[in-house]
Scaffold this motif. Structure first.
Motif, PDB file in Angstrom:
ATOM      1  N   ILE A  88       0.826  -1.213   0.000  1.00  0.00           N
ATOM      2  CA  ILE A  88       0.000   0.000   0.000  1.00  0.00           C
ATOM      3  C   ILE A  88       0.860   1.262   0.000  1.00  0.00           C
ATOM      4  N   SER A  89       2.062   1.184   0.562  1.00  0.00           N
ATOM      5  CA  SER A  89       2.955   2.338   0.549  1.00  0.00           C
ATOM      6  C   SER A  89       3.472   2.615  -0.854  1.00  0.00           C
ATOM      7  N   THR A  90       3.531   1.573  -1.671  1.00  0.00           N
ATOM      8  CA  THR A  90       4.027   1.710  -3.036  1.00  0.00           C
ATOM      9  C   THR A  90       2.927   2.127  -4.007  1.00  0.00           C
ATOM     10  N   HIS A  91       1.757   1.549  -3.864  1.00  0.00           N
ATOM     11  CA  HIS A  91       0.708   1.722  -4.879  1.00  0.00           C
ATOM     12  C   HIS A  91      -0.418   2.660  -4.456  1.00  0.00           C
ATOM     13  N   LEU A  92      -0.424   3.107  -3.201  1.00  0.00           N
ATOM     14  CA  LEU A  92      -1.366   4.116  -2.738  1.00  0.00           C
ATOM     15  C   LEU A  92      -0.558   5.301  -2.216  1.00  0.00           C
ATOM     16  N   ASN A  93      -1.240   6.347  -1.835  1.00  0.00           N
ATOM     17  CA  ASN A  93      -0.559   7.504  -1.254  1.00  0.00           C
ATOM     18  C   ASN A  93      -0.455   7.295   0.255  1.00  0.00           C
ATOM     19  N   PRO A  94       0.704   6.913   0.761  1.00  0.00           N
ATOM     20  CA  PRO A  94       0.818   6.551   2.176  1.00  0.00           C
ATOM     21  C   PRO A  94       0.481   7.683   3.133  1.00  0.00           C
ATOM     22  N   ASP A  95       0.672   8.940   2.709  1.00  0.00           N
ATOM     23  CA  ASP A  95       0.397  10.072   3.596  1.00  0.00           C
ATOM     24  C   ASP A  95      -1.098  10.291   3.796  1.00  0.00           C
ATOM     25  N   GLU A  96      -1.913   9.757   2.907  1.00  0.00           N
ATOM     26  CA  GLU A  96      -3.364   9.949   2.997  1.00  0.00           C
ATOM     27  C   GLU A  96      -4.076   8.769   3.650  1.00  0.00           C
ATOM     28  N   LEU A  97      -3.348   7.705   3.911  1.00  0.00           N
ATOM     29  CA  LEU A  97      -3.974   6.501   4.459  1.00  0.00           C
ATOM     30  C   LEU A  97      -4.211   6.630   5.961  1.00  0.00           C
ATOM     31  N   LYS A  98      -5.280   5.954   6.417  1.00  0.00           N
ATOM     32  CA  LYS A  98      -5.542   5.849   7.846  1.00  0.00           C
ATOM     33  C   LYS A  98      -5.908   4.407   8.177  1.00  0.00           C
ATOM     34  N   PHE A  99      -5.670   4.054   9.436  1.00  0.00           N
ATOM     35  CA  PHE A  99      -5.864   2.673   9.881  1.00  0.00           C
ATOM     36  C   PHE A  99      -6.633   2.671  11.199  1.00  0.00           C
ATOM     37  N   ILE A 100      -7.669   1.846  11.255  1.00  0.00           N
ATOM     38  CA  ILE A 100      -8.435   1.672  12.483  1.00  0.00           C
ATOM     39  C   ILE A 100      -8.287   0.221  12.925  1.00  0.00           C
ATOM     40  N   PHE A 101      -7.633   0.023  14.044  1.00  0.00           N
ATOM     41  CA  PHE A 101      -7.473  -1.311  14.624  1.00  0.00           C
ATOM     42  C   PHE A 101      -8.475  -1.473  15.757  1.00  0.00           C
ATOM     43  N   ILE A 102      -9.199  -2.570  15.741  1.00  0.00           N
ATOM     44  CA  ILE A 102     -10.071  -2.895  16.866  1.00  0.00           C
ATOM     45  C   ILE A 102      -9.491  -4.131  17.546  1.00  0.00           C
ATOM     46  N   PRO A 165       5.226  -2.323  13.141  1.00  0.00           N
ATOM     47  CA  PRO A 165       5.593  -1.893  11.783  1.00  0.00           C
ATOM     48  C   PRO A 165       4.702  -0.763  11.249  1.00  0.00           C
ATOM     49  N   PHE A 166       3.444  -0.711  11.671  1.00  0.00           N
ATOM     50  CA  PHE A 166       2.566   0.378  11.247  1.00  0.00           C
ATOM     51  C   PHE A 166       3.008   1.690  11.878  1.00  0.00           C
ATOM     52  N   TYR A 167       3.352   1.645  13.160  1.00  0.00           N
ATOM     53  CA  TYR A 167       3.829   2.860  13.828  1.00  0.00           C
ATOM     54  C   TYR A 167       5.203   3.270  13.311  1.00  0.00           C
ATOM     55  N   ASP A 168       5.990   2.316  12.863  1.00  0.00           N
ATOM     56  CA  ASP A 168       7.297   2.645  12.287  1.00  0.00           C
ATOM     57  C   ASP A 168       7.156   3.306  10.920  1.00  0.00           C
ATOM     58  N   GLN A 169       6.150   2.906  10.152  1.00  0.00           N
ATOM     59  CA  GLN A 169       5.991   3.360   8.773  1.00  0.00           C
ATOM     60  C   GLN A 169       5.125   4.618   8.658  1.00  0.00           C
ATOM     61  N   PHE A 170       4.139   4.742   9.531  1.00  0.00           N
ATOM     62  CA  PHE A 170       3.169   5.828   9.396  1.00  0.00           C
ATOM     63  C   PHE A 170       3.173   6.710  10.648  1.00  0.00           C
ATOM     64  N   ASN A 171       2.661   7.929  10.494  1.00  0.00           N
ATOM     65  CA  ASN A 171       2.536   8.825  11.640  1.00  0.00           C
ATOM     66  C   ASN A 171       1.460   8.292  12.587  1.00  0.00           C
ATOM     67  N   SER A 172       1.650   8.547  13.866  1.00  0.00           N
ATOM     68  CA  SER A 172       0.701   8.038  14.852  1.00  0.00           C
ATOM     69  C   SER A 172      -0.696   8.620  14.662  1.00  0.00           C
ATOM     70  N   ASN A 173      -0.785   9.832  14.059  1.00  0.00           N
ATOM     71  CA  ASN A 173      -2.108  10.412  13.838  1.00  0.00           C
ATOM     72  C   ASN A 173      -2.847   9.756  12.669  1.00  0.00           C
ATOM     73  N   GLN A 174      -2.201   8.789  12.015  1.00  0.00           N
ATOM     74  CA  GLN A 174      -2.865   8.013  10.965  1.00  0.00           C
ATOM     75  C   GLN A 174      -3.416   6.695  11.501  1.00  0.00           C
TER      76      GLN A 174
END
Length: 309
Positions: A88-102, A165-174
């Motif tokens: 997803i970091s390669t084929h999407l815009n990683p700065d615009e992505l958000k993740f919701i973990f339950i 790995p998600f916290y390493d790759q993306f900002n915590s506000n994502q």
């Protein structure tokens, strides 16, 4: 870059309320959740190996609301399968992505996962031997059961390990972490917190939804056989199934033997043995500390609960 691809994901955890959350979020007029949950698109194979038709199929999962501001997809394998973050970091815009973990108490999650598979005929071992059977083996596409399910009861609950790995790759506000217990107790509050996280307005009227409940079937062996058939894993059908029209295949896969063999609705799985609970809790202790460091949340209450239901 394809504009119709998702801009947020619910990557897990399995048996923690992802199906309910998927449906709740889809209730928002500005959110289009994928029409098929768990498509495994970003981990099934390398993105560049997908055909044009396969990419169009994935795009079409988000056609229900063409003007939606947010498009979401829920595949619980994304939390821990290799290659997802890179894809997803390669084929999407990683700065615009958000993740919701339950997330759910990992001991309860493992026990629910176990009884989910046992209840549909996909598990024959007792709980502790079943956990030990693949305790050090992370799941990936080639460990899928013939009926399209995964075991790995312990690995799915190592939240700290898989979220790092998600916290390493993306900002915590994502990244937003919510709890199964909170969703169950206050679904409207949790759903609205997710809407705000996605930059959307809150809603005052949200329906009560409870999806993918663990059940025990009257004939689990028949359910398993039907699941194997519907997953296209019987050798007899393998050479020809790929030629079936996709709509026919999708309808076939959605057929459920429980329409013919009713659920055993008066049966509940037994409580977890206290010794097994203590044993499994101790195995998760260090990972829970890592999760607390990542999220700045406390999860002590998970290991102080009197019983596992």
């Amino acid at each position: 870059m394809t504009n119709n691809y998702p801009n947020f994901f619910i990557p897990g955890a399995a048996k923690s309320g992802t199906s309910t959350l998927h449906e709740l979020l889809n209730f928002h007029p500005d959110i289009c959740m994928s029409s098929e949950k768990e498509p495994y698109f970003w981990v099934r194979k390398d993105f560049d190996l997908y055909t044009k038709r396969e990419k169009e199929w994935y795009n079409n999962l988000f056609n229900a609301k063409p003007n939606a501001l947010k498009r979401g997809e829920s595949t619980t394998a994304y939390m821990l399968f290799p290659g997802f973050i890179e894809a997803i970091s390669t084929h999407l815009n990683p700065d615009e992505l958000k993740f919701i973990f339950i997330l759910r108490n990992p001991v309860k999650r493992a026990y629910s996962h176990y009884w989910y598979l046992k209840g549909i005929g996909s598990e024959t071992l007792e709980f502790k031997p079943a956990v030990l059977n693949d305790i050090d083996e992370p799941p990936q596409m080639n460990t899928m059961l013939a009926e399209g399910k995964y075991k790995h009861y312990y690995q799915y609950g190592l939240y700290g390990k898989w979220l790092k790995p998600f916290y390493d790759q993306f900002n915590s506000n994502q990244i937003k972490v919510i709890l199964f217990e909170d969703l169950k107790a206050n679904p409207e509050t949790v759903a609205n917190s997710c809407f705000q996280f996605l930059g959307l307005s809150t809603l005052s009227d949200i329906p009560k939804i409870h999806s993918n409940k663990t059940v025990i079937l009257k004939a689990p062996h028949l359910h398993r056989k039907w699941s194997i058939l519907s997953q296209n894993t019987i050798n007899f059908f393998r050479p020809t199934f790929k030629y079936f029209p996709r709509q026919l295949k999708d309808k076939f896969k959605k057929l459920d033997v429980t329409d013919i063999i009713p659920e055993k609705t008066n049966a509940a799985y037994p409580k977890l043995d206290p010794m097994d609970k203590q044993w499994l809790s101790s195995l998760y202790a260090n990972d829970a500390k890592l999760l607390e460091q990542l999220t700045n949340q406390s999860f002590d209450h998970w290991f102080k609960t009197a019983e596992v239901k």
